[in-house]
Design a protein around this motif. Structure first.
Motif, PDB file in Angstrom:
ATOM      1  N   GLN A   1       0.809  -1.224   0.000  1.00 28.29           N
ATOM      2  CA  GLN A   1       0.000   0.000   0.000  1.00 28.29           C
ATOM      3  C   GLN A   1       0.839   1.270   0.000  1.00 28.29           C
ATOM      4  O   GLN A   1       0.312   2.365   0.117  1.00 28.29           O
ATOM      5  N   GLY A   2       2.162   1.153  -0.101  1.00 27.68           N
ATOM      6  CA  GLY A   2       3.029   2.326  -0.173  1.00 27.68           C
ATOM      7  C   GLY A   2       3.539   2.827   1.157  1.00 27.68           C
ATOM      8  O   GLY A   2       4.287   3.793   1.209  1.00 27.68           O
ATOM      9  N   GLY A   3       3.164   2.196   2.275  1.00 27.97           N
ATOM     10  CA  GLY A   3       3.636   2.620   3.586  1.00 27.97           C
ATOM     11  C   GLY A   3       5.077   2.198   3.816  1.00 27.97           C
ATOM     12  O   GLY A   3       5.515   1.151   3.334  1.00 27.97           O
ATOM     13  N   PHE A   4       5.825   3.042   4.513  1.00 29.39           N
ATOM     14  CA  PHE A   4       7.216   2.728   4.842  1.00 29.39           C
ATOM     15  C   PHE A   4       7.683   3.589   6.008  1.00 29.39           C
ATOM     16  O   PHE A   4       7.055   4.580   6.361  1.00 29.39           O
ATOM     17  N   SER A   5       8.794   3.208   6.585  1.00 32.09           N
ATOM     18  CA  SER A   5       9.467   3.987   7.623  1.00 32.09           C
ATOM     19  C   SER A   5      10.951   3.668   7.532  1.00 32.09           C
ATOM     20  O   SER A   5      11.332   2.501   7.532  1.00 32.09           O
ATOM     21  N   VAL A   6      11.780   4.698   7.435  1.00 31.61           N
ATOM     22  CA  VAL A   6      13.226   4.508   7.334  1.00 31.61           C
ATOM     23  C   VAL A   6      13.926   5.612   8.127  1.00 31.61           C
ATOM     24  O   VAL A   6      13.497   6.764   8.117  1.00 31.61           O
ATOM     25  N   GLU A   7      14.968   5.230   8.847  1.00 26.17           N
ATOM     26  CA  GLU A   7      15.766   6.206   9.586  1.00 26.17           C
ATOM     27  C   GLU A   7      16.944   6.644   8.723  1.00 26.17           C
ATOM     28  O   GLU A   7      17.634   5.804   8.141  1.00 26.17           O
ATOM     29  N   LEU A   8      17.153   7.962   8.653  1.00 26.13           N
ATOM     30  CA  LEU A   8      18.280   8.518   7.919  1.00 26.13           C
ATOM     31  C   LEU A   8      19.240   9.168   8.891  1.00 26.13           C
ATOM     32  O   LEU A   8      18.836  10.019   9.694  1.00 26.13           O
ATOM     33  N   HIS A   9      20.499   8.773   8.827  1.00 20.63           N
ATOM     34  CA  HIS A   9      21.534   9.381   9.652  1.00 20.63           C
ATOM     35  C   HIS A   9      22.113  10.555   8.877  1.00 20.63           C
ATOM     36  O   HIS A   9      22.572  10.394   7.748  1.00 20.63           O
ATOM     37  N   ILE A  10      22.077  11.735   9.475  1.00 20.40           N
ATOM     38  CA  ILE A  10      22.607  12.928   8.826  1.00 20.40           C
ATOM     39  C   ILE A  10      24.118  12.948   9.060  1.00 20.40           C
ATOM     40  O   ILE A  10      24.568  13.018  10.203  1.00 20.40           O
ATOM     41  N   PRO A  11      24.921  12.871   8.001  1.00 24.85           N
ATOM     42  CA  PRO A  11      26.374  12.829   8.171  1.00 24.85           C
ATOM     43  C   PRO A  11      26.907  14.080   8.873  1.00 24.85           C
ATOM     44  O   PRO A  11      26.362  15.179   8.713  1.00 24.85           O
ATOM     45  N   ALA A  12      27.978  13.903   9.619  1.00 23.13           N
ATOM     46  CA  ALA A  12      28.604  15.019  10.335  1.00 23.13           C
ATOM     47  C   ALA A  12      29.057  16.116   9.372  1.00 23.13           C
ATOM     48  O   ALA A  12      29.090  17.292   9.731  1.00 23.13           O
ATOM     49  N   ALA A  13      29.382  15.750   8.137  1.00 25.76           N
ATOM     50  CA  ALA A  13      29.871  16.710   7.149  1.00 25.76           C
ATOM     51  C   ALA A  13      28.745  17.456   6.423  1.00 25.76           C
ATOM     52  O   ALA A  13      29.015  18.265   5.543  1.00 25.76           O
ATOM     53  N   ALA A  14      27.489  17.206   6.790  1.00 22.50           N
ATOM     54  CA  ALA A  14      26.366  17.864   6.111  1.00 22.50           C
ATOM     55  C   ALA A  14      26.441  19.376   6.301  1.00 22.50           C
ATOM     56  O   ALA A  14      26.682  19.870   7.409  1.00 22.50           O
ATOM     57  N   ALA A  15      26.247  20.116   5.219  1.00 19.42           N
ATOM     58  CA  ALA A  15      26.246  21.577   5.298  1.00 19.42           C
ATOM     59  C   ALA A  15      25.012  22.037   6.059  1.00 19.42           C
ATOM     60  O   ALA A  15      23.905  21.585   5.782  1.00 19.42           O
ATOM     61  N   PRO A  16      25.189  22.922   7.052  1.00 20.25           N
ATOM     62  CA  PRO A  16      24.022  23.430   7.780  1.00 20.25           C
ATOM     63  C   PRO A  16      23.150  24.300   6.882  1.00 20.25           C
ATOM     64  O   PRO A  16      23.627  24.885   5.918  1.00 20.25           O
ATOM     65  N   GLY A  17      21.870  24.340   7.216  1.00 16.50           N
ATOM     66  CA  GLY A  17      20.917  25.151   6.462  1.00 16.50           C
ATOM     67  C   GLY A  17      19.761  24.304   5.985  1.00 16.50           C
ATOM     68  O   GLY A  17      19.585  23.163   6.426  1.00 16.50           O
ATOM     69  N   PRO A  18      18.969  24.856   5.066  1.00 18.53           N
ATOM     70  CA  PRO A  18      17.793  24.126   4.564  1.00 18.53           C
ATOM     71  C   PRO A  18      18.205  22.834   3.858  1.00 18.53           C
ATOM     72  O   PRO A  18      19.093  22.836   3.012  1.00 18.53           O
ATOM     73  N   ALA A  19      17.551  21.746   4.206  1.00 18.47           N
ATOM     74  CA  ALA A  19      17.806  20.437   3.596  1.00 18.47           C
ATOM     75  C   ALA A  19      16.504  19.927   3.000  1.00 18.47           C
ATOM     76  O   ALA A  19      15.427  20.407   3.343  1.00 18.47           O
ATOM     77  N   ALA A  20      16.614  18.952   2.103  1.00 19.30           N
ATOM     78  CA  ALA A  20      15.426  18.411   1.444  1.00 19.30           C
ATOM     79  C   ALA A  20      15.503  16.899   1.387  1.00 19.30           C
ATOM     80  O   ALA A  20      16.550  16.326   1.102  1.00 19.30           O
ATOM     81  N   VAL A  21      14.366  16.261   1.670  1.00 21.48           N
ATOM     82  CA  VAL A  21      14.232  14.813   1.574  1.00 21.48           C
ATOM     83  C   VAL A  21      13.252  14.519   0.446  1.00 21.48           C
ATOM     84  O   VAL A  21      12.179  15.120   0.376  1.00 21.48           O
ATOM     85  N   GLU A  22      13.628  13.591  -0.427  1.00 25.14           N
ATOM     86  CA  GLU A  22      12.767  13.147  -1.511  1.00 25.14           C
ATOM     87  C   GLU A  22      12.558  11.647  -1.349  1.00 25.14           C
ATOM     88  O   GLU A  22      13.503  10.922  -1.021  1.00 25.14           O
ATOM     89  N   ALA A  23      11.348  11.172  -1.548  1.00 24.96           N
ATOM     90  CA  ALA A  23      11.061   9.737  -1.448  1.00 24.96           C
ATOM     91  C   ALA A  23      10.086   9.348  -2.546  1.00 24.96           C
ATOM     92  O   ALA A  23       9.097  10.048  -2.775  1.00 24.96           O
ATOM     93  N   TYR A  24      10.387   8.245  -3.229  1.00 24.54           N
ATOM     94  CA  TYR A  24       9.483   7.744  -4.256  1.00 24.54           C
ATOM     95  C   TYR A  24       9.675   6.250  -4.447  1.00 24.54           C
ATOM     96  O   TYR A  24      10.735   5.710  -4.133  1.00 24.54           O
ATOM     97  N   PRO A  25       8.678   5.562  -4.982  1.00 26.43           N
ATOM     98  CA  PRO A  25       8.792   4.118  -5.199  1.00 26.43           C
ATOM     99  C   PRO A  25       9.965   3.813  -6.123  1.00 26.43           C
ATOM    100  O   PRO A  25      10.088   4.400  -7.199  1.00 26.43           O
ATOM    101  N   TYR A  26      10.823   2.921  -5.694  1.00 25.92           N
ATOM    102  CA  TYR A  26      12.028   2.587  -6.444  1.00 25.92           C
ATOM    103  C   TYR A  26      11.726   1.583  -7.543  1.00 25.92           C
ATOM    104  O   TYR A  26      11.129   0.537  -7.304  1.00 25.92           O
ATOM    105  N   ASN A  27      12.144   1.946  -8.744  1.00 24.03           N
ATOM    106  CA  ASN A  27      12.101   1.031  -9.875  1.00 24.03           C
ATOM    107  C   ASN A  27      10.693   0.539 -10.214  1.00 24.03           C
ATOM    108  O   ASN A  27      10.536  -0.545 -10.763  1.00 24.03           O
TER     109      ASN A  27
END
Length: 128
Positions: free
Chosen positions: A64-90
């Motif tokens: 049904q398209g439901g999911f849950s995933v944890e993302l670890h933000i790398p220490a080297a990530a530039a501070p400021g506005p960030a964006a997450v994109e998610a879509y069905p793979y393949n």
């Protein structure tokens, strides 16, 4: 039998996070019938304020398209506005008519390309 439909909307567990923290990206089941199948996956990408892709994960997604995933933000990530994109793979993508353009993926199938539809993006802030 219902017609296929577009992926359900997703959310990010925090509006702000520090580099080194973990955020959860999740979607509830769709209210329609996307029929993604038992082996469906979602591709989740995190870009920092420089537009650099800093995380790209594949995670299980239910029929049904439901999911849950944890993302670890790398220490080297530039501070400021960030964006997450998610879509069905393949599996599929949409066009501006809102249709589900489901395609079968095989070794002989052409690569899937997003046509002209804007990706589903959630924004949050990476704090220094």
């Amino acid at each position: 039998m219902s017609q296929p439909c577009l992926p359900p909307p997703f959310s990010v567990s925090a509006t702000t996070a520090t580099a080194g923290a973990t955020v959860t990206v999740a979607a509830s089941d769709a209210t329609c019938n996307p029929r993604y199948g038992k082996t469906a996956q979602v591709q989740v990408t995190l870009r920092d304020s420089n537009g650099v892709e800093i995380v790209k994960e594949l995670a299980p997604m239910n029929d049904q398209g439901g999911f849950s995933v944890e993302l670890h933000i790398p220490a080297a990530a530039a501070p400021g506005p960030a964006a997450v994109e998610a879509y069905p793979y393949n599996l599929d993508w949409c066009d501006d008519t809102g249709r589900n353009n489901r395609v079968g993926r095989s070794a002989t199938a052409p690569a899937i390309e997003r046509v002209s539809c804007a990706p589903s993006v959630q924004k949050f802030l990476i704090e220094p």
